[in-house]
Design an enzyme around this catalytic site. Structure first.
Site, PDB file in Angstrom:
ATOM      1  N   ASP A  93      33.158  37.136  24.617  1.00 28.46           N
ATOM      2  CA  ASP A  93      33.047  36.074  25.600  1.00 28.46           C
ATOM      3  C   ASP A  93      31.746  35.292  25.390  1.00 28.46           C
ATOM      4  O   ASP A  93      30.659  35.885  25.337  1.00 28.46           O
ATOM      5  CB  ASP A  93      33.052  36.735  26.990  1.00 28.46           C
ATOM      6  CG  ASP A  93      33.162  35.740  28.122  1.00 28.46           C
ATOM      7  OD1 ASP A  93      34.284  35.242  28.353  1.00 28.46           O
ATOM      8  OD2 ASP A  93      32.129  35.467  28.755  1.00 28.46           O
ATOM      9  N   ASN A  94      31.869  33.970  25.266  1.00 26.48           N
ATOM     10  CA  ASN A  94      30.690  33.092  25.188  1.00 26.48           C
ATOM     11  C   ASN A  94      29.584  33.613  24.266  1.00 26.48           C
ATOM     12  O   ASN A  94      28.427  33.720  24.691  1.00 26.48           O
ATOM     13  CB  ASN A  94      30.104  32.898  26.590  1.00 26.48           C
ATOM     14  CG  ASN A  94      30.908  31.901  27.407  1.00 26.48           C
ATOM     15  OD1 ASN A  94      31.503  30.975  26.848  1.00 26.48           O
ATOM     16  ND2 ASN A  94      30.938  32.092  28.701  1.00 26.48           N
ATOM     17  N   ASP A 117      27.643  35.157  40.785  1.00 24.82           N
ATOM     18  CA  ASP A 117      28.125  36.533  40.602  1.00 24.82           C
ATOM     19  C   ASP A 117      27.761  37.087  39.232  1.00 24.82           C
ATOM     20  O   ASP A 117      28.178  38.182  38.881  1.00 24.82           O
ATOM     21  CB  ASP A 117      29.642  36.617  40.842  1.00 24.82           C
ATOM     22  CG  ASP A 117      30.451  35.718  39.910  1.00 24.82           C
ATOM     23  OD1 ASP A 117      29.848  34.778  39.336  1.00 24.82           O
ATOM     24  OD2 ASP A 117      31.667  35.947  39.756  1.00 24.82           O
ATOM     25  N   LYS A 125      41.989  34.809  37.343  1.00 30.70           N
ATOM     26  CA  LYS A 125      40.582  35.195  37.224  1.00 30.70           C
ATOM     27  C   LYS A 125      40.041  35.709  38.561  1.00 30.70           C
ATOM     28  O   LYS A 125      39.068  36.461  38.586  1.00 30.70           O
ATOM     29  CB  LYS A 125      39.742  33.999  36.754  1.00 30.70           C
ATOM     30  CG  LYS A 125      40.037  33.586  35.320  1.00 30.70           C
ATOM     31  CD  LYS A 125      38.985  32.657  34.750  1.00 30.70           C
ATOM     32  CE  LYS A 125      39.056  31.276  35.391  1.00 30.70           C
ATOM     33  NZ  LYS A 125      38.147  30.321  34.726  1.00 30.70           N
ATOM     34  N   GLN A 150      27.122  40.179  30.202  1.00 32.24           N
ATOM     35  CA  GLN A 150      26.498  39.659  31.405  1.00 32.24           C
ATOM     36  C   GLN A 150      26.741  40.701  32.492  1.00 32.24           C
ATOM     37  O   GLN A 150      27.589  41.569  32.327  1.00 32.24           O
ATOM     38  CB  GLN A 150      27.129  38.324  31.796  1.00 32.24           C
ATOM     39  CG  GLN A 150      28.638  38.424  31.939  1.00 32.24           C
ATOM     40  CD  GLN A 150      29.343  37.087  31.754  1.00 32.24           C
ATOM     41  OE1 GLN A 150      28.795  36.153  31.202  1.00 32.24           O
ATOM     42  NE2 GLN A 150      30.573  37.018  32.220  1.00 32.24           N
ATOM     43  N   GLU A 198      34.759  33.623  21.233  1.00 31.89           N
ATOM     44  CA  GLU A 198      35.184  32.657  22.243  1.00 31.89           C
ATOM     45  C   GLU A 198      34.035  31.696  22.507  1.00 31.89           C
ATOM     46  O   GLU A 198      33.307  31.831  23.479  1.00 31.89           O
ATOM     47  CB  GLU A 198      35.605  33.359  23.547  1.00 31.89           C
ATOM     48  CG  GLU A 198      36.257  32.414  24.540  1.00 31.89           C
ATOM     49  CD  GLU A 198      35.455  32.147  25.810  1.00 31.89           C
ATOM     50  OE1 GLU A 198      35.989  31.473  26.698  1.00 31.89           O
ATOM     51  OE2 GLU A 198      34.300  32.616  25.929  1.00 31.89           O
ATOM     52  N   LYS A 225      33.177  36.494  43.811  1.00 32.65           N
ATOM     53  CA  LYS A 225      33.896  35.250  44.066  1.00 32.65           C
ATOM     54  C   LYS A 225      35.244  35.547  44.712  1.00 32.65           C
ATOM     55  O   LYS A 225      35.892  36.557  44.411  1.00 32.65           O
ATOM     56  CB  LYS A 225      34.126  34.477  42.757  1.00 32.65           C
ATOM     57  CG  LYS A 225      32.846  33.964  42.097  1.00 32.65           C
ATOM     58  CD  LYS A 225      32.196  32.823  42.878  1.00 32.65           C
ATOM     59  CE  LYS A 225      30.915  32.321  42.245  1.00 32.65           C
ATOM     60  NZ  LYS A 225      31.115  31.268  41.267  1.00 32.65           N
TER      61      LYS A 225
END
Lengths: 675, 675
Positions: free
Chosen positions: B395-396, B359, B537, B324, B424, B264
């Site tokens: 994360d997530n 991504d 980010k 991920q 999170e 990105k």
């Protein structure tokens, strides 16, 4: 849909060895569930069982969720889909059509076909749509492999069309075909389904477990001739009177031979006179024990006749099961190990120092011979069931181990699911709740000692809406042979009327101890005591049923109203209504469809007339503030036109209204007229 | 007292075969207990564990009740007696002295010796007393048989004396001997003890699990030279600044190589320019994956230095674990089965139609190769733990299966009980709670979107006092790289001050994303978005830490107050205080012994000064309405003399008071003075 045990390997997380990591759905907070599933919820035949659960998974995939249930006598599970509510909550329901025990549980899985379809609807990019069509075709092919012959062909054709479609609109139309989606959803991929780790239990009783009217009488006082020991035949002759009063359970204190040793005299005297009859709860003598009938009451055949005659009149005979022995009970010599022997060679009698109950030996449940003791006690129930008795009032169950009751009741109800057990445990709240949880069908309550509006409101709100609502069925009694409350002692006939109206309309199960109740028997043995003077527990009484001040016609009317108004036949809809006078208590009961709505207003003051304004929430009744509605007093047949929330009520001492509320727009269910 | 597993045959009632009928005590409603014991409660080292249970038996006998507990690494159980509270409730407590997992359970039995003694006290009849003495002597002899040598002799002598005593007074004196009773009670008859059917679990964390202050920064923006890619060495140089701000956890977004494929661009552009650095969450490239360090950030040694330097400054480095992969992560070619392949031969990227995250490839947890996938992911934690990292922000986690987290966290904490996991998961409430239950040490919350007094009061009351209090430890953030709220966008510097004061005093765990926070970074990418314009980010930012409007000194002061006031170091005592102005929120936090009491009053309005009356319940603070007390503002060092419940407060936009309350009679614990 029928399925053999829909159980996939249950998710045992935390230890990977024991579960498949591909199981992703979580099932949690299933209700109803009592004490982590340790105990059954109670329902009656004809109820619909509503089950809710939290069900969710990681990520954004769609879930499918099924409610599984089966009657314990069936091997196969039934399944119905649950519906998603907001906030990850799901709900399903099924009908309870048979007596006995059911089990239920919840199964859920991530449904890739449903997820694919939901995602597909949101896709806009043609390349995306084309790619997603291929993914869908694969899922459809997999469903086809699981499908029955005809459906398999339909699905295969659908998948092929989806792959070969070229135009985006055509792909979209095909992919979102409603009819084909329905076919595919019949064959979900349940390989990685989660099954709730518990099978929860329901005890389904017959309707009388939820709605019953009890009348207690001492058979030995049933003789119409003063001085003669009443008999079961006298009881039989009394049955039409009780039926006319409108009761459906006729409960007899113990009918067994009464001990001679240490027999109590009148008014609980320590020494009995030769003519004294003793307490029926001092069970057992040379003439027999818990399976025998007191010879003065009659024969086994007399008992069978009584049971049959009651049945003809739409009533049932309930027996009192009191597990204790008089010193001359045959058990004491036949099974000495079932009692506690003191070092001085005597048997330990029941006591709670400094009180003593010398005419009663308790069983020693810590006996090394507890197994035959349990068997024998259970066989007492079995014996009377064989004689046609299926309602039992159990005396002081809280002084026998919980484990015994749970075992005995479960065993008995497995063979005879129609049996009703009423727990006479006037003890601490947690103990009463435990007995209800472990299997007692109905429970005595603290009602007798709840007299003020505040006390009644708090207590009945707790009974109707607290956690006990799933298992504790109150059976409320204004009086019993042990309980003549101060309110009844001092309030005169109006106090008896108030307590009758409250008992009969606050709870679907209630009872009275008669004829003491209908004749307003109210003199205590001594001031401050709740015992009756000349209590029938220790002597024979003769009652004049024809006394003009008897409450018999009022009782009959009240019981008729109960039978004719479904709203009074369960406890769950009770809602208190505010009034501006602390002596006026008001409450609503309604059917869940609000076609039968009753509003009770009772004067709690037995000495003075009381008046005030009753403030009814019209919304919950579906009434409008600007349109009049009718309140029809089923006790007096008087009809009033009310409007708006607040309406005026005036009542003589101890009197009450049982209004049926009828709206103008939607006629509420008709209720019977007074006799 | 130490005992090898104090377990008697557990009571399995309902089926007689499996339990001894002589087991009479019931143990029920043990708290704390989460989801029927399925999950552990959370505590920290040094806490006292308080356990309560309903315990009762049939009849009138006395009970004994013990709380058993053990650290999971010990084989033996410890036991302490529980104390009877009213209404059949019992309570016991024990200290949690070690990290790791404990188990606890409850044992109870009918104690015949204690029952005998209690009954004896109430006896009056001499014959009764003589008979009871014999019963007691038998119980004492049995205790003697269970006793240790010396006690056995003592008990035997006592029993003999009791039997041979003749005079009633002498018998009574002997029977009720306190000292001998104590000896006898050391040797109870536990043959028929009930043991609660579950062993309940506690996870004992270190104190930082309950009280921590987090600072998040992007290492690549840590370079003091504009335009140069920041490094771990730059981070190291930044540590003293962060320590001065008073934080103790320094949290870094992923530090791994960033994917080249589908990278990105700035502001989340779909096409990246050649110079664009990409999102750190698009993890993995030819340079390595989750165990590698981005070459531009530095070397493995640089990382170890950073961890060590942080430790010297009393801080810890927290890493971001995001499971991920970028399309060029080595996993994609090495473990193709861990990803979802579409029929067109491409890997399914993360998406939530119509949104796409090209991504990022998510892992396919339904892969047939899920076992090696789980192992590999867990090994990522193990790898960084070996490098000295013991705090992880995950994360997530809600997009990976719950079963994976429960397994991984439990495995890791079994070996490393000091590890802290922050979840999170900004998602639906039940999912956030599930993650906390299954093992996450701390959890992000909805705090960022709770702005009004009503919202804050309802939400923090739920967090502090709802069922989650036993397992859900909130870690609250006014901003994150993903969350720039409308309140911060529009409220200017005062909005940042308000949110800082709230975050730092409403919860014991809080964090900020800096330097964006202290520099009041507040411009969104576009109106209505919560994304930052020029978000870190997707690009490197240079921050001027010396800007005069920086909040650094305020933050430093607030964190000092947190360290010096124990009341702010846990969440359980939070109590909101009413004010007569909706823009003024007030709340108390206190130590349980009320020696440190803080009163916060915050102006929620970033635009206007606000004033009003704060109404404090003096009783709970042990203050009297007629005696003045002091409130000392720890932010400004101002001291006010207050009296009575209602006192006046006036605050400039977005400002607040952190008062320490000091009573006159009993000096409350001193708190530090402002720097």
């Amino acid at each position: 849909m029928n399925a053999r045990a829909p159980r996939t390997a249950a998710l045992k997380v935390g230890r990977r060895g024991s579960h498949d990591g591909r199981v992703r759905a979580v099932i949690d907070r299933v209700i109803p569930e009592i004490d982590c599933g340790r105990f059954a919820v109670k329902r009656v035949v004809g109820d619909r069982m509503i089950v809710e659960a939290d069900v969710f998974a990681d990520g954004h995939d769609q879930l499918a969720c099924m409610l599984g249930f089966r009657h314990e006598l069936d091997r196969d599970w039934n399944e119905i889909p649950m519906t998603a509510l907001p906030n990850d909550r799901w709900r399903g329901e099924f009908p309870l059509e048979r007596l006995g025990r059911y089990r239920y549980t919840v199964t859920a899985w991530v449904d890739h076909f449903v997820s694919w379809r939901a995602d597909f609807k949101r896709r806009v990019d043609p390349a995306d749509i084309a790619s997603a069509a291929l993914v869908g075709a694969k899922l459809i092919a997999e469903a086809a492999n699981r499908a029955m012959q005809r459906d398999a062909q339909l699905l295969r054709d659908w998948g092929k069309q989806l792959i070969s479609a070229l135009d985006t609109d055509e792909i979209r139309r095909l992919a979102l075909d409603e009819e084909m989606a329905e076919v595919a959803q019949r064959y979900p991929d349940r390989r990685y389904a989660s099954v709730y780790e518990k099978e929860l239990k329901i005890v389904v009783d017959r309707e009388r477990a939820r709605f019953s009217s009890w009348y207690e009488l001492f058979p030995r006082s049933a003789s119409p001739e003063p001085g003669r020991h009443g008999t079961l035949r006298d009881c039989e002759a009394r049955l039409p009177y009780i039926a006319e009063l409108g009761f459906d359970v006729v409960y007899l204190p113990p009918i067994h031979p009464i001990g001679q040793i240490n027999r109590k005299g009148r008014n609980n005297a320590l020494e009995a006179a030769a003519t004294d009859v003793g307490s029926p709860w001092a069970i057992g003598s040379a003439e027999g024990g818990h399976k025998a009938i007191h010879p003065k009451l009659g024969t086994h055949d007399d008992f069978l006749r009584l049971v049959a005659r009651a049945r003809e009149l739409g009533m049932e005979i309930a027996l009192d099961i009191a597990f204790q022995s008089a010193p001359d009970h045959p058990y004491v010599t036949q099974h000495p190990t079932w009692f506690t022997w003191r070092p001085d060679g005597t048997v330990q009698y029941a006591e709670n120092p400094p009180k003593k109950y010398q005419d009663i030996y308790p069983f020693n449940f810590e006996s090394d011979d507890w197994t035959p003791l349990w068997d024998e006690l259970k066989s007492v129930f079995d014996y009377w069931i064989a004689q046609g008795v299926i309602v039992f009032r159990v005396d002081n169950p809280h002084t026998k181990p919980f484990g015994f009751w749970e075992w005995a009741i479960n065993e008995i109800k497995a063979a005879h699911p129609e049996v009703i057990f009423l727990a006479e445990a006037f003890t601490r709240p947690k103990i009463m709740h435990r007995l209800a949880k472990l299997g007692f069908t109905q429970s005595y309550t603290y009602f007798a000692w709840r007299n003020t509006k505040q006390e009644l409101t708090a207590y009945f709100t707790e009974l109707a809406h607290g956690p006990g609502r799933e298992y504790f069925r109150p059976n409320i009694w204004p009086n019993t042979p042990d309980i003549l409350t101060e309110y009844l002692q001092s309030g005169g006939r109006p106090a008896f009327v108030t307590r009758l109206l409250l008992a009969a309309t606050l709870a679907a199960n209630y009872g009275i101890y008669g004829p003491a109740f209908e004749l307003s028997e109210h003199v205590p043995r001594e001031p401050g005591s709740e015992e009756y003077l000349h209590s029938e527990k220790y002597e024979i009484r003769t009652w004049d049923l024809e006394r003009p001040d008897s409450l018999r016609y009022l009782i009959s009317r009240v019981n008729t109203i109960r039978r004719q108004n479904v709203a009074l036949q369960n406890d769950s809809t009770l809602a208190f209504v505010s009034t501006d006078n602390d002596q006026l208590i008001a409450y609503l009961k309604a059917t869940t469809d609000v076609t039968n709505v009753l509003l009770m207003v009772v004067n709690l003051d037995p000495y003075h007339g009381q008046s005030g304004w009753v403030d009814v929430d019209l919304d919950i009744l579906g009434l409008q503030s600007d349109v009049p509605y009718e309140v029809h007093d089923l006790l007096t047949d008087a009809r009033y036109r009310w409007q708006g929330r607040r309406n005026y009520v005036e009542l003589t001492p101890g009197m009450g209204h049982i209004f049926v509320v009828r709206g103008p727009a939607r006629p509420l269910r008709a209720a019977g007229s007074p006799v």
